[in-house]
Design an enzyme around this catalytic site. Structure first.
Site, PDB file in Angstrom:
ATOM      1  N   THR A 111      32.430 -13.596  -2.910  1.00 48.32           N
ATOM      2  CA  THR A 111      33.801 -13.368  -2.687  1.00 48.32           C
ATOM      3  C   THR A 111      34.496 -12.867  -3.814  1.00 48.32           C
ATOM      4  O   THR A 111      35.518 -11.953  -3.424  1.00 48.32           O
ATOM      5  CB  THR A 111      34.487 -14.975  -2.274  1.00 48.32           C
ATOM      6  OG1 THR A 111      33.672 -15.619  -1.549  1.00 48.32           O
ATOM      7  CG2 THR A 111      35.871 -14.846  -1.794  1.00 48.32           C
ATOM      8  N   ILE A 150      27.751 -16.726   1.853  1.00 50.96           N
ATOM      9  CA  ILE A 150      28.698 -16.187   0.759  1.00 50.96           C
ATOM     10  C   ILE A 150      29.208 -17.379  -0.070  1.00 50.96           C
ATOM     11  O   ILE A 150      29.304 -18.310   0.363  1.00 50.96           O
ATOM     12  CB  ILE A 150      29.899 -15.396   1.531  1.00 50.96           C
ATOM     13  CG1 ILE A 150      30.574 -14.583   0.306  1.00 50.96           C
ATOM     14  CG2 ILE A 150      30.770 -16.203   2.200  1.00 50.96           C
ATOM     15  CD1 ILE A 150      31.514 -13.704   0.990  1.00 50.96           C
ATOM     16  N   CYS A 151      29.008 -16.965  -1.385  1.00 44.35           N
ATOM     17  CA  CYS A 151      29.821 -17.986  -2.170  1.00 44.35           C
ATOM     18  C   CYS A 151      30.769 -17.270  -3.313  1.00 44.35           C
ATOM     19  O   CYS A 151      31.599 -16.384  -2.822  1.00 44.35           O
ATOM     20  CB  CYS A 151      28.834 -18.626  -3.052  1.00 44.35           C
ATOM     21  SG  CYS A 151      27.621 -17.547  -4.214  1.00 44.35           S
ATOM     22  N   GLN A 152      30.641 -17.357  -4.358  1.00 40.17           N
ATOM     23  CA  GLN A 152      31.779 -16.766  -5.328  1.00 40.17           C
ATOM     24  C   GLN A 152      30.956 -15.684  -5.942  1.00 40.17           C
ATOM     25  O   GLN A 152      31.608 -14.498  -5.699  1.00 40.17           O
ATOM     26  CB  GLN A 152      32.044 -17.908  -6.296  1.00 40.17           C
ATOM     27  CG  GLN A 152      33.125 -17.152  -7.310  1.00 40.17           C
ATOM     28  CD  GLN A 152      34.367 -16.845  -6.671  1.00 40.17           C
ATOM     29  OE1 GLN A 152      34.647 -17.549  -5.493  1.00 40.17           O
ATOM     30  NE2 GLN A 152      35.333 -15.884  -7.153  1.00 40.17           N
TER      31      GLN A 152
END
Ligand SMILES: [Fe+2]
Length: 383
Positions: A337, A308-310
């Site tokens: 996120t 997961i990242c932004q």
């Protein structure tokens, strides 16, 4: 003279072949790790490779300079301040490398990295003035190189681009990158002129302090596996596999998959520590994408991994890299996120996270492999 710009679409990097048609001596600047591509160019024209020059220790792609120089018995040149573990010909500001009738003059232009040099190309038969400058990651098209890749300095970058802008208007500028993570607002063209940049690059109209503030704030995340790649280019590590060279298809799942994941699944947050501190999904483990290869042993094999990242770009690249390294059960959380927050789901923040976030979401998806994700393609072509 002979001059060729070679673009690597996967990394957004440019390398250069410069040769004298009189002496048939050639130089290659900032070669890609795929050195086989230079062989037909040299052979077909009967060029002898005399110099291989790395404008700086690259942090976003593995350099082919050492391999290329060794294969052709050429001299490997870098700025004298380069802190690398292997032998090279130290170049100082003002040095001139003869190439038949041509001259390659070294201009030390630190800022992106302390050892970064630009190369002025002079053909005295036509003009005593340089007609072109290879700028590495100092002056880019519509941008300048970021100062946060190790030893960089925004104030030095200001001095360096100011020096470059003293060149005559007509001087053609050939940068080390036309796309990719080494800047944050490159235009995409592979070349420009000093005159055009002086007139139309917004950064170059700034006074010193705003320029420095602009470079130091709102930086994109460090590139995928930067730590391993930079160490490899210094000779301190040998991890050419840290380049993402394939685009394996990995699972793409929505945020609901986080709740539905089995208890042994690992939620791997690949954003920068600062972003993680500002808010992350509970139980996520933080290994920034820049450190994935160098911290690979921390990531458990044999357990399902959700990256997961932004917004989903970095996590896709990270999942592809893990898959390339043989991790079997890897999926990326589409929307990241941001999607989790938008759905009203809670995030955890750490107390140390105060003040505005300095990291902006990755503008470029380059990481050594072309994207296969259609949403990402649409986002990148809409700019
Ligand atoms: Fe660079």
């Amino acid at each position: 003279m002979y001059f060729k710009q070679i673009l690597d679409e996967r990394c957004g990097c440019a390398s250069y072949l410069i040769a004298s048609r009189q002496s048939h001596e050639a130089a290659i600047v900032d070669p890609s790790i795929e050195i086989e591509q230079y062989q037909p160019l040299l052979q077909e024209r009967g060029f002898t490779l005399k110099y291989v020059i790395d404008t700086h220790v690259h942090a976003d792609h593995v350099s082919g300079a050492r391999k290329l120089a060794a294969q052709y018995g050429a001299e490997l040149g870098m700025h004298e301040s380069a802190k690398v573990t292997y032998p090279f010909r130290p170049l100082a500001n003002g040095d001139e490398l003869p190439l038949g009738q041509l001259k390659l003059r070294v201009l030390h232009t630190p800022g992106h990295r302390p050892e970064l040099i630009s190369m002025l190309v002079i053909n005295p038969l036509r003009s005593p003035e340089p007609s072109m400058v290879l700028t590495g990651d100092s002056l880019l098209v519509g941008d300048v190189g970021r100062p946060d890749f190790g030893g960089g300095d925004a104030s030095a970058q200001y001095e360096s681009v100011t020096r470059l802008l003293r060149l005559p208007d007509w001087v053609a500028v050939f940068p080390g990158h036309f796309e990719g993570p080494c800047g944050k607002g490159m235009c995409g063209r592979p070349s420009t002129t000093i005159g055009f940049e002086r007139l139309y690059s917004p950064l170059l109209h700034m006074e010193r302090d705003p320029f420095i503030a602009e470079l130091n704030n709102g930086v994109p995340a460090r590139p995928l596996n930067m730590v391993a790649i930079e160490a490899t280019n210094r000779g301190a590590a040998d991890m050419p596999w840290a380049m993402l060279t394939s685009s394996p298809s990995v699972g793409e799942v929505g945020i609901e998959a986080i709740d539905a994941a089995p208890p042994n699944a690992v939620l791997l947050d690949v954003r920068e520590p600062e972003e993680f501190a500002h808010g992350h999904v509970a139980h996520a483990v933080n290994v920034p994408q820049a450190e994935l290869a160098s911290r690979l042993e921390e990531i458990p094999r044999g357990r399902p991994i959700l990256t997961i990242c932004q917004s989903g770009m970095r996590s896709l690249r990270s999942a592809q890299f893990l898959s390339q390294q043989g991790f079997q059960d890897v999926a990326t959380v589409v929307g990241g996120t941001a999607a989790w927050r938008a759905a009203g789901r809670p995030v955890e923040a750490t107390e140390s996270a105060s003040g505005p976030l300095r990291i902006t979401d990755s503008e470029w998806a380059h990481a050594g492999a072309l994207t296969t994700n259609t949403e990402e393609l649409r986002a990148s072509t809409s700019r």
